[in-house]
Design a protein around this motif. Structure first.
Motif, PDB file in Angstrom:
ATOM      1  N   ILE A  90      19.815  -1.604 -10.513  1.00  0.00           N
ATOM      2  CA  ILE A  90      18.116  -1.408 -10.289  1.00  0.00           C
ATOM      3  C   ILE A  90      17.909   0.087 -10.282  1.00  0.00           C
ATOM      4  CG2 ILE A  90      16.371  -2.260  -8.599  1.00  0.00           C
ATOM      5  CD1 ILE A  90      17.858  -5.265  -9.148  1.00  0.00           C
ATOM      6  N   ALA A  91      17.421   0.166 -10.049  1.00  0.00           N
ATOM      7  CA  ALA A  91      16.819   1.558  -9.894  1.00  0.00           C
ATOM      8  C   ALA A  91      15.737   2.263  -8.273  1.00  0.00           C
ATOM      9  CB  ALA A  91      15.910   2.945 -11.491  1.00  0.00           C
ATOM     10  N   VAL A  92      16.343   2.674  -7.454  1.00  0.00           N
ATOM     11  CA  VAL A  92      15.368   2.522  -6.384  1.00  0.00           C
ATOM     12  C   VAL A  92      14.667   4.098  -5.454  1.00  0.00           C
ATOM     13  CG1 VAL A  92      15.865   2.482  -3.540  1.00  0.00           C
ATOM     14  CG2 VAL A  92      17.178   0.998  -5.114  1.00  0.00           C
ATOM     15  N   VAL A  93      13.613   3.745  -5.669  1.00  0.00           N
ATOM     16  CA  VAL A  93      12.828   4.464  -5.264  1.00  0.00           C
ATOM     17  C   VAL A  93      12.332   5.116  -3.810  1.00  0.00           C
ATOM     18  CG1 VAL A  93      10.966   5.795  -5.738  1.00  0.00           C
ATOM     19  CG2 VAL A  93      12.042   4.929  -8.111  1.00  0.00           C
ATOM     20  N   ARG A  94      12.869   5.566  -2.977  1.00  0.00           N
ATOM     21  CA  ARG A  94      12.029   5.655  -1.935  1.00  0.00           C
ATOM     22  C   ARG A  94      11.578   6.789  -1.096  1.00  0.00           C
ATOM     23  NH1 ARG A  94      12.540   4.149   3.619  1.00  0.00           N
ATOM     24  NH2 ARG A  94      12.703   5.600   4.727  1.00  0.00           N
ATOM     25  N   LEU A  95      10.213   5.799  -0.257  1.00  0.00           N
ATOM     26  CA  LEU A  95       8.911   6.951  -0.543  1.00  0.00           C
ATOM     27  C   LEU A  95       8.530   6.588   0.993  1.00  0.00           C
ATOM     28  CD1 LEU A  95       6.371   4.791  -2.832  1.00  0.00           C
ATOM     29  CD2 LEU A  95       8.128   7.024  -3.552  1.00  0.00           C
ATOM     30  N   ASP A  96       9.776   7.540   1.619  1.00  0.00           N
ATOM     31  CA  ASP A  96       9.283   7.728   3.423  1.00  0.00           C
ATOM     32  C   ASP A  96       8.178   7.093   3.936  1.00  0.00           C
ATOM     33  OD1 ASP A  96       9.440   9.295   5.740  1.00  0.00           O
ATOM     34  OD2 ASP A  96      11.305   9.431   5.160  1.00  0.00           O
ATOM     35  N   GLY A  97       8.623   6.454   5.030  1.00  0.00           N
ATOM     36  CA  GLY A  97       6.869   6.002   5.256  1.00  0.00           C
ATOM     37  C   GLY A  97       6.606   6.906   6.115  1.00  0.00           C
ATOM     38  N   GLN A  98       6.606   8.013   6.512  1.00  0.00           N
ATOM     39  CA  GLN A  98       6.138   8.652   6.985  1.00  0.00           C
ATOM     40  C   GLN A  98       5.329  10.032   6.427  1.00  0.00           C
ATOM     41  OE1 GLN A  98       5.948   8.968  10.373  1.00  0.00           O
ATOM     42  NE2 GLN A  98       6.886   7.341  10.723  1.00  0.00           N
ATOM     43  N   LEU A  99       4.899   9.352   4.791  1.00  0.00           N
ATOM     44  CA  LEU A  99       4.299  10.044   4.313  1.00  0.00           C
ATOM     45  C   LEU A  99       2.840   9.920   4.205  1.00  0.00           C
ATOM     46  CD1 LEU A  99       5.932   8.902   0.658  1.00  0.00           C
ATOM     47  CD2 LEU A  99       5.777  11.686   1.811  1.00  0.00           C
ATOM     48  N   PRO A 100       1.320  10.755   4.299  1.00  0.00           N
ATOM     49  CA  PRO A 100       0.326  10.693   4.533  1.00  0.00           C
ATOM     50  C   PRO A 100       0.125   9.504   3.795  1.00  0.00           C
ATOM     51  CG  PRO A 100       0.731  13.054   3.757  1.00  0.00           C
ATOM     52  CD  PRO A 100       1.485  12.287   4.232  1.00  0.00           C
ATOM     53  N   ALA A 101       0.462   9.462   2.532  1.00  0.00           N
ATOM     54  CA  ALA A 101      -0.505   8.659   1.679  1.00  0.00           C
ATOM     55  C   ALA A 101       0.315   8.778   0.497  1.00  0.00           C
ATOM     56  CB  ALA A 101      -1.772   8.918   1.151  1.00  0.00           C
ATOM     57  N   LEU A 102       0.099   7.901  -0.179  1.00  0.00           N
ATOM     58  CA  LEU A 102       0.821   7.084  -1.350  1.00  0.00           C
ATOM     59  C   LEU A 102       0.131   7.755  -2.462  1.00  0.00           C
ATOM     60  CD1 LEU A 102       2.017   3.730  -0.810  1.00  0.00           C
ATOM     61  CD2 LEU A 102       3.283   6.176  -0.628  1.00  0.00           C
ATOM     62  N   ASP A 103       0.616   8.299  -3.523  1.00  0.00           N
ATOM     63  CA  ASP A 103      -0.148   9.059  -4.258  1.00  0.00           C
ATOM     64  C   ASP A 103      -0.241   8.243  -6.301  1.00  0.00           C
ATOM     65  OD1 ASP A 103      -0.890  10.496  -6.541  1.00  0.00           O
ATOM     66  OD2 ASP A 103      -1.224  12.608  -5.375  1.00  0.00           O
ATOM     67  N   LEU A 104      -0.953   7.377  -6.070  1.00  0.00           N
ATOM     68  CA  LEU A 104      -0.260   6.443  -7.563  1.00  0.00           C
ATOM     69  C   LEU A 104      -0.152   7.534  -8.295  1.00  0.00           C
ATOM     70  CD1 LEU A 104       0.091   3.400  -8.705  1.00  0.00           C
ATOM     71  CD2 LEU A 104      -2.457   3.873  -8.763  1.00  0.00           C
ATOM     72  N   GLN A 105      -0.747   8.601  -9.040  1.00  0.00           N
ATOM     73  CA  GLN A 105      -0.692   8.786  -9.817  1.00  0.00           C
ATOM     74  C   GLN A 105       0.478   9.748 -10.295  1.00  0.00           C
ATOM     75  OE1 GLN A 105      -4.442  11.633 -11.435  1.00  0.00           O
ATOM     76  NE2 GLN A 105      -2.751  11.812 -13.141  1.00  0.00           N
ATOM     77  N   VAL A 106       1.051  10.881  -8.999  1.00  0.00           N
ATOM     78  CA  VAL A 106       1.720  11.069  -9.079  1.00  0.00           C
ATOM     79  C   VAL A 106       2.943  10.494  -8.880  1.00  0.00           C
ATOM     80  CG1 VAL A 106       3.846  12.735  -7.566  1.00  0.00           C
ATOM     81  CG2 VAL A 106       0.945  13.260  -7.693  1.00  0.00           C
ATOM     82  N   ALA A 107       3.501   9.401  -8.276  1.00  0.00           N
ATOM     83  CA  ALA A 107       4.949   8.760  -8.465  1.00  0.00           C
ATOM     84  C   ALA A 107       4.937   7.829  -9.287  1.00  0.00           C
ATOM     85  CB  ALA A 107       4.117   7.493  -7.630  1.00  0.00           C
ATOM     86  N   GLN A 108       3.649   7.426 -10.240  1.00  0.00           N
ATOM     87  CA  GLN A 108       3.722   6.988 -11.577  1.00  0.00           C
ATOM     88  C   GLN A 108       4.324   8.018 -12.252  1.00  0.00           C
ATOM     89  OE1 GLN A 108       0.474   5.905 -13.124  1.00  0.00           O
ATOM     90  NE2 GLN A 108       0.319   3.342 -11.736  1.00  0.00           N
ATOM     91  N   THR A 109       3.771   9.328 -12.601  1.00  0.00           N
ATOM     92  CA  THR A 109       4.766  10.401 -13.181  1.00  0.00           C
ATOM     93  C   THR A 109       5.813  10.021 -12.663  1.00  0.00           C
ATOM     94  OG1 THR A 109       2.696  11.474 -13.466  1.00  0.00           O
ATOM     95  CG2 THR A 109       4.463  12.674 -14.061  1.00  0.00           C
ATOM     96  N   GLN A 110       6.954  10.602 -11.362  1.00  0.00           N
ATOM     97  CA  GLN A 110       7.222  11.225 -11.811  1.00  0.00           C
ATOM     98  C   GLN A 110       8.591  10.140 -11.883  1.00  0.00           C
ATOM     99  OE1 GLN A 110       9.290  13.660  -9.870  1.00  0.00           O
ATOM    100  NE2 GLN A 110       7.385  14.744  -9.868  1.00  0.00           N
TER     101      GLN A 110
END
Length: 400
Positions: A90-110
């Protein structure tokens, strides 16, 4: 003929259990999985993977992370080695809790690029886990993010999340859990670190509460590591984990207690909360990892083995010149003992090494610990040398 009532059937089974075979089937063992959290893989991973294969069914591998001011970065995973291991990944993607917002488009691309690159290397993950410490107020937005992300995943890739006990008090939690296939409840390092790294009683309570909210499989993420606390100028502690920090100050070491975790694991096997699918251990240790259990200890806890260990003092050398070592015999990591005493004949010279200072008398060598450290199960540590007429191999004492 009238049907038997459930109560009557229970009484009959109780009375005739040994003869009629009415005993309930034994509970299946809990699935055991393992996090791999190194950001750069090393040659040591090959042996660690081989030694963990018998006890852990699935690997959850840090693959990608997003951090404030840093942006997106990938962990340097040895994909051929991971493929050769053969276990589900299972590949784990860590999105830091201090990020000001979750950018869905960028996240989906990455994430799409990551999965495509892994697949091109012959490594198709079984699932994707999002590790994001969202605040309760942002859970509705996080739920929408997960629903959109799930629609874009390749067919067959399961979506899971790392979850926090703080979410138990949110009315938005049921909707969040419906957006994913499973969840991983993290029950370590979730409160003020000055209160400790892990509380087994609290962890079990959280698991019971989670089981009443989630109707989907969930896992518990359990600690097999330690951290150090350093004082900050503002009074709040600074946490030092895998990477050393360039800070001056006395470090207070916190380490998850293997026996506590072994006891909790046994309780969960005997009375698993509803929907609990297994345990996930954080993290795979490598040689030289000073803040993690040894793999010997981790394997023993995962299997439910009895934990036991003790010191043995060994000498090696010839012509009266000896190296004196401590050997940790058993399956439990141990802190260095405070004092080690040996009976000897006349000695021309001796000294302590590796954090031990020598006190010498006419018939004894006493090694006193000057600095703290741990020795892994099955490991050894040279504590000094001596040039003596003889060292009594059986006449030694170790004091914790």
């Amino acid at each position: 003929m009238p049907a038997k009532s459930p109560l009557r059937h229970l009484l009959v089974c109780t009375a005739l259990a040994a003869l009629a075979g009415c005993r309930p089937d034994p509970l299946p063992p809990l699935d055991q999985q393992l996090y791999i959290w190194q950001r750069q893989w090393r040659p040591d991973h090959a042996q660690a993977l081989a030694e963990s294969r018998a006890d852990f069914s699935t690997l959850r591998v840090l693959a990608l992370q997003a951090q404030p001011k840093v942006g997106w970065s990938r962990a340097l995973v040895d994909l051929p080695q991971l493929k050769a291991d053969g276990r589900p990944v299972i590949a784990v993607v860590r999105l830091d809790g201090q990020l000001p917002a979750l950018d869905l488009q960028v996240a989906q691309t990455q994430i799409a690029r990551l999965l495509a690159d892994w697949q091109a290397a012959g490594m198709t993950p079984f699932g994707l886990e999002i590790d994001h410490d969202s605040g309760n107020a942002r859970l509705p937005g996080y739920t929408a993010f997960l629903l959109s992300l799930r629609e874009q995943l390749p067919p067959g890739v399961k979506l899971s999340i790392t979850a926090l006990p703080a979410w138990l008090d949110s009315p938005h939690l049921p909707a969040l859990l419906q957006a994913v296939d499973s969840s991983v409840l993290q029950v370590h390092a979730v409160s003020d670190p000055r209160r400790g790294l892990f509380d087994p009683v609290q962890a079990k309570q959280w698991a019971e509460r989670w089981s009443r909210i989630s109707n989907k499989p969930f896992y518990l993420a359990l600690p097999a590591y330690g951290v150090a606390l350093l004082p900050d100028s503002g009074g709040a502690p600074v946490v030092e984990s895998e990477a050393p920090l360039d800070r001056i100050g006395v470090r207070r070491e916190l380490l998850a207690d293997p026996q506590q975790l072994a006891d909790l694991s046994r309780q969960l096997r005997q009375q698993p909360p509803a929907h609990l699918a297994g345990l996930i251990w954080f993290r795979l240790p490598l040689p030289g990892d000073r803040r993690a259990w040894s793999l010997t200890t981790l394997n023993a806890v995962a299997r439910g083995d009895t934990l036991a260990s003790h010191w043995q003092v060994e000498r090696s050398g010839q012509a009266g010149h000896y190296d004196i070592s401590l050997v940790n015999v058993g399956n439990l990591d141990l802190p260095l003992p405070a004092r080690v005493e040996l009976s000897t004949g006349a000695c021309e010279g001796a000294d302590g090494l590796n954090g031990y200072r020598l006190q010498q008398s006419s018939q004894h060598l006493v090694f006193n610990r000057q600095s703290s450290a741990r020795v892994a199960a099955g490991g050894r540590r040279v504590l000094g040398w001596a040039r003596c007429q003889g060292i009594d191999q059986g006449a030694w004492n170790v004091y914790p």
